[in-house]
Write a protein that holds these residues in place. Structure first.
Motif, mmCIF file in Angstrom:
data_model
loop_
_atom_site.group_PDB
_atom_site.id
_atom_site.type_symbol
_atom_site.label_atom_id
_atom_site.label_comp_id
_atom_site.label_asym_id
_atom_site.label_seq_id
_atom_site.Cartn_x
_atom_site.Cartn_y
_atom_site.Cartn_z
ATOM 1 N N LYS A 33 -0.283 3.614 6.489
ATOM 2 C CA LYS A 33 0.842 4.509 6.221
ATOM 3 C C LYS A 33 2.119 4.058 6.919
ATOM 4 O O LYS A 33 3.211 4.469 6.540
ATOM 5 N N GLU A 34 1.988 3.215 7.932
ATOM 6 C CA GLU A 34 3.161 2.706 8.623
ATOM 7 C C GLU A 34 3.822 1.555 7.874
ATOM 8 O O GLU A 34 4.920 1.122 8.242
ATOM 9 N N TYR A 35 3.161 1.075 6.823
ATOM 10 C CA TYR A 35 3.656 -0.089 6.091
ATOM 11 C C TYR A 35 3.884 0.177 4.605
ATOM 12 O O TYR A 35 4.742 -0.455 3.990
ATOM 13 N N GLU A 37 -2.490 -4.696 -1.027
ATOM 14 C CA GLU A 37 -2.949 -6.000 -1.504
ATOM 15 C C GLU A 37 -1.896 -6.689 -2.358
ATOM 16 O O GLU A 37 -1.713 -7.907 -2.271
ATOM 17 N N THR A 38 -1.215 -5.923 -3.190
ATOM 18 C CA THR A 38 -0.185 -6.519 -4.034
ATOM 19 C C THR A 38 0.934 -7.091 -3.178
ATOM 20 O O THR A 38 1.403 -8.213 -3.418
ATOM 21 N N SER A 39 1.348 -6.349 -2.164
ATOM 22 C CA SER A 39 2.404 -6.842 -1.275
ATOM 23 C C SER A 39 1.966 -8.113 -0.554
ATOM 24 O O SER A 39 2.750 -9.065 -0.400
ATOM 25 N N LEU A 40 0.711 -8.133 -0.091
ATOM 26 C CA LEU A 40 0.204 -9.320 0.608
ATOM 27 C C LEU A 40 0.238 -10.560 -0.280
ATOM 28 O O LEU A 40 0.705 -11.627 0.133
ATOM 29 N N ILE A 41 -0.272 -10.423 -1.501
ATOM 30 C CA ILE A 41 -0.312 -11.591 -2.382
ATOM 31 C C ILE A 41 1.089 -11.954 -2.861
ATOM 32 O O ILE A 41 1.391 -13.140 -3.067
ATOM 33 N N MET A 42 1.985 -10.981 -2.998
ATOM 34 C CA MET A 42 3.383 -11.300 -3.327
ATOM 35 C C MET A 42 4.013 -12.131 -2.212
ATOM 36 O O MET A 42 4.870 -12.983 -2.476
ATOM 37 N N HIS A 43 3.587 -11.887 -0.981
ATOM 38 C CA HIS A 43 4.072 -12.676 0.148
ATOM 39 C C HIS A 43 3.391 -14.039 0.221
ATOM 40 O O HIS A 43 4.055 -15.072 0.399
ATOM 41 N N LEU A 44 2.069 -14.067 0.067
ATOM 42 C CA LEU A 44 1.306 -15.294 0.262
ATOM 43 C C LEU A 44 1.343 -16.224 -0.949
ATOM 44 O O LEU A 44 1.453 -17.442 -0.802
ATOM 45 N N HIS A 45 1.211 -15.647 -2.147
ATOM 46 C CA HIS A 45 1.129 -16.447 -3.380
ATOM 47 C C HIS A 45 1.904 -15.750 -4.496
ATOM 48 O O HIS A 45 1.294 -15.284 -5.474
ATOM 49 N N PRO A 46 3.212 -15.681 -4.397
ATOM 50 C CA PRO A 46 3.988 -14.948 -5.410
ATOM 51 C C PRO A 46 3.813 -15.495 -6.822
ATOM 52 O O PRO A 46 3.948 -14.751 -7.802
ATOM 53 N N GLU A 47 3.471 -16.774 -6.925
ATOM 54 C CA GLU A 47 3.306 -17.384 -8.242
ATOM 55 C C GLU A 47 2.089 -16.857 -8.983
ATOM 56 O O GLU A 47 1.952 -17.081 -10.198
ATOM 57 N N PRO A 71 0.261 0.139 -7.375
ATOM 58 C CA PRO A 71 0.892 -1.029 -6.755
ATOM 59 C C PRO A 71 2.402 -1.116 -6.992
ATOM 60 O O PRO A 71 3.045 -2.063 -6.520
ATOM 61 N N LYS A 72 2.995 -0.159 -7.703
ATOM 62 C CA LYS A 72 4.344 -0.342 -8.238
ATOM 63 C C LYS A 72 5.441 -0.417 -7.168
ATOM 64 O O LYS A 72 6.544 -0.892 -7.441
ATOM 65 N N LYS A 73 5.161 0.029 -5.939
ATOM 66 C CA LYS A 73 6.163 -0.040 -4.878
ATOM 67 C C LYS A 73 5.947 -1.222 -3.943
ATOM 68 O O LYS A 73 6.582 -1.313 -2.881
ATOM 69 N N ALA A 74 5.103 -2.141 -4.351
ATOM 70 C CA ALA A 74 4.819 -3.306 -3.523
ATOM 71 C C ALA A 74 6.025 -4.235 -3.465
ATOM 72 O O ALA A 74 6.858 -4.273 -4.383
ATOM 73 N N SER A 75 6.116 -5.004 -2.391
ATOM 74 C CA SER A 75 7.175 -6.003 -2.256
ATOM 75 C C SER A 75 6.703 -7.107 -1.309
ATOM 76 O O SER A 75 5.874 -6.863 -0.415
ATOM 77 N N PRO A 76 7.227 -8.323 -1.471
ATOM 78 C CA PRO A 76 6.847 -9.392 -0.545
ATOM 79 C C PRO A 76 7.289 -9.111 0.885
ATOM 80 O O PRO A 76 6.632 -9.557 1.828
ATOM 81 N N GLU A 77 8.366 -8.367 1.060
ATOM 82 C CA GLU A 77 8.832 -8.035 2.407
ATOM 83 C C GLU A 77 7.817 -7.149 3.126
ATOM 84 O O GLU A 77 7.515 -7.354 4.309
ATOM 85 N N ARG A 132 4.895 -9.390 4.053
ATOM 86 C CA ARG A 132 5.169 -10.265 5.194
ATOM 87 C C ARG A 132 5.034 -9.502 6.503
ATOM 88 O O ARG A 132 4.409 -9.981 7.463
ATOM 89 N N ARG A 133 5.603 -8.298 6.558
ATOM 90 C CA ARG A 133 5.541 -7.505 7.793
ATOM 91 C C ARG A 133 4.098 -7.155 8.142
ATOM 92 O O ARG A 133 3.675 -7.270 9.301
ATOM 93 N N TYR A 134 3.336 -6.733 7.130
ATOM 94 C CA TYR A 134 1.936 -6.386 7.368
ATOM 95 C C TYR A 134 1.145 -7.619 7.797
ATOM 96 O O TYR A 134 0.326 -7.553 8.730
ATOM 97 N N PHE A 135 1.376 -8.745 7.134
ATOM 98 C CA PHE A 135 0.653 -9.971 7.443
ATOM 99 C C PHE A 135 0.882 -10.394 8.889
ATOM 100 O O PHE A 135 -0.063 -10.774 9.596
ATOM 101 N N GLU A 136 2.115 -10.338 9.338
ATOM 102 C CA GLU A 136 2.410 -10.727 10.718
ATOM 103 C C GLU A 136 1.680 -9.830 11.706
ATOM 104 O O GLU A 136 1.122 -10.300 12.705
#
Length: 253
Positions: free
Chosen positions: A149-151, A163-173, A217-223, A226-230
């Motif tokens: 909930k913090e992310y 998960e969508t945000s993570l893969i948008m960050h790691l493998h956007p293609e 997943p519609k509110k996912a973003s690579p940003e 990235r924050r969650y991944f770090e």
């Protein structure tokens, strides 16, 4: 070559080196809504294992990250095309064989880095721990390490905003435009105890969700990814460091 990544290491480096801890990332191969790759859990396990391993290594952890096992328990998804299943008994057999290798070679600590909700290693580690009582066996679910909930704004547990945000960050293609994703609506059990989560029955995936996703997943973003991944790799790296540092017989105080 990263010396803490087994698939990149060579015999010249490892001939005279002995690690304190092996980390085994374990994923799954399965549909992730319309917009995500089948290998989502594997990509996540690879990236989180390698980055957490890097951070832990740089903090002084003598750790080796093993290659990710790409198949998991998908017994509730038998009618979803090419959702690959390993039965729990098969997972047990794999763990048994790997532990024999570690034990024979004096590597006495194992952490399973789980990347798939259908995998549950606690029962296997209870049984195998009886046989290898001089080893320290751990399992963790990286997706439970932080308060989502913090992310993220939307809940869920499969091909969701996280998960969508993570893969948008790691493998956007590998991620289709979000307008092509399903909403990830989940039907709830008619059994009250199951809905309240004090009773359990396996979800029949094709009856629970129309698009194989659970969580919008519609509110996912690579940003967000990235924050969650770090943060999650920092948390896992601390776990790795703690396990490397602890001695057998000194786990409690």
């Amino acid at each position: 070559m990263r010396p803490y990544i087994l698939k990149e290491a060579n015999w010249k480096t490892l001939k005279d080196h002995r690690f304190d801890l092996a980390v085994l990332p374990w994923g799954a191969t399965e549909a992730h809504n319309y917009h995500m790759p089948y290998g989502t859990d594997v990509y996540e396990a690879d990236a989180i294992g390698e980055e957490a391993g890097r951070k832990a290594w740089e903090k002084g952890a003598n750790v080796v990250i093993l290659p990710t096992i790409p198949f998991g328990v998908n017994t509730g998804q038998s009618d979803i095309y090419l959702d690959m299943n390993l039965n729990p008994s098969t997972q047990f057999a794999i763990l048994k064989d790997l532990l024999e290798v570690f034990h024979r070679q004096g590597l006495k600590k194992l952490l399973i880095l789980n990347s798939h909700g259908g995998n549950d290693f606690k029962t296997a580690l209870r049984e195998l721990g009886l046989k290898h009582q001089d080893m320290l066996l751990f399992t963790c679910n990286w997706f439970q390490a932080l308060d989502k909930k913090e992310y993220f704004e939307e809940g869920g547990d499969h091909a969701d905003e996280l998960e969508t945000s993570l893969i948008m960050h790691l493998h956007p293609e590998l991620v289709l435009p979000l307008e092509e994703a399903g909403d990830g609506d989940e039907k709830k059990s008619v059994i009250a105890g199951v809905r309240e989560k004090w009773a359990w029955a396996e979800r029949k995936w094709s009856q629970v969700t129309a698009d194989t996703g659970i969580g919008n997943p519609k509110k996912a973003s690579p940003e967000k990814g990235r924050r969650y991944f770090e943060d999650v790799t920092e948390k896992v790296s601390d776990l790795i460091l703690d396990i490397c540092s602890v001695n057998h017989g000194e786990l409690y105080r």
